[in-house]
Design a protein around this motif. Structure first.
Motif: not given
Length: 305
Positions: A173-174, A247-255, A265-270, A69-73
């Motif tokens: 992680l989740l 908690i109501p955190v705006p998605t744009s802020l988390m991204l 990539s993690i932000g996009q996947q979640l 996988a790309h996260n292994k190499s």
């Protein structure tokens, strides 16, 4: 039916081995790391030079899970050597050994890393979003050509994010986050994303290995119902017998924060959308996911396979 599973000691491979042992006369296992005490086990370094002939004797079906996988190499050439050249080398030797069917576990990344208003179909134009997804796409093309030239039956499965007890990657992680944190920031998340429970995936792979109508098809594997990350983590918490507050955190802020932290990539996947139409599995194979997401999440508290 005699089946060879590559990557048999990986997360999906262990579940699949147990499931196929119920269906088949004999299951052979191959992986790239040393673990020689297993019966019917072969140690193989998967690349363009691998010699598979010993473990292909009498095999009817190959289920090819093993890959890097790309996260292994970060080595693009190494990823290509294993995922493309290694896969096609195995398929060519399979033809020479009289193997009838090759089930290739690819990646939904071949379609892309997100959908906006549309839903990915098995017939959608490929849009690999990183070198790992590109390697899977290249392998798919090569396998189809081998199948066309030789008659080897090719079945391609592109799973969405696979989850279940002890799943690696972002699901782990989740899971750890839900176990430890009483609050999660997904209260405003309205994204829609497909996932697949590992036992649903293995059920589909068994059908792909034995169903007469499977050859020539590409299946996008999912539980059949897209959910938001808020719903996903709420079900996870319930399965773990934990109480959480969203908690109501705006998605744009988390991204934005994921970009600052170099975790795009993690932000996009979640938080991104990724929906697939997996109904052709029912149309062609008569297959429907045997477990709901609620049932799947309940298995987390059991902490067993």
């Amino acid at each position: 039916m005699k089946v060879l599973i590559t990557g048999s000691k990986g997360f999906i491979g262990e579940y699949l081995t147990r499931e196929l042992e119920k269906e088949c006369e004999l299951v052979l296992q191959a992986r790239s790391r040393r673990e020689n005490e297993l019966k019917n086990f072969y140690e193989i370094d998967i690349d363009s030079k691998s010699n598979w002939r010993e473990c292909l004797h009498g095999v009817d079906v190959i289920v090819h899970l093993a890959s890097v996988a790309h996260n292994k190499s970060n080595d693009i050439e190494y990823i290509k050597e294993v995922n493309v050249n290694g896969t096609l080398n195995l398929a060519k030797q399979a033809v020479e050994s009289g193997v009838k069917r090759f089930v290739f576990v690819s990646s939904i990344g071949v379609n892309g890393n997100s959908t906006s208003e549309s839903v990915f179909l098995a017939t959608s134009k490929a849009n690999p979003h990183n070198c790992y997804a590109q390697s899977k796409h290249d392998a798919e093309i090569g396998l189809k050509n081998i199948g066309k030239d030789t008659g080897l039956e090719i079945v391609i499965v592109r799973p969405t994010l696979v989850y279940g007890p002890n799943a690696p990657g972002n699901f782990r992680l989740l899971t750890n986050l839900v176990k430890l944190a009483p609050f999660l920031p997904f209260g405003l998340a309205r994204n829609m994303r497909d996932f697949i429970y590992v036992k649903n995936l293995t059920s589909l792979l068994v059908e792909c290995a034995k169903h007469p109508n499977a050859p020539g098809s590409t299946f996008l594997a999912s539980d059949g119902k897209a959910v938001s990350i808020k719903t996903f983590t709420n079900l996870m918490a319930k399965g773990l017998n934990k109480r959480i507050i969203q908690i109501p955190v705006p998605t744009s802020l988390m991204l934005f924060c994921s970009r600052l932290l170099g975790k795009v990539s993690i932000g996009q996947q979640l938080l991104g959308n990724l929906q697939v139409d997996s109904t052709n599995a029912q149309d062609i194979l008569g297959w429907v996911p045997p477990f709901t997401m609620k049932q799947a999440m309940a298995s987390l508290s059991e902490n067993k396979k």
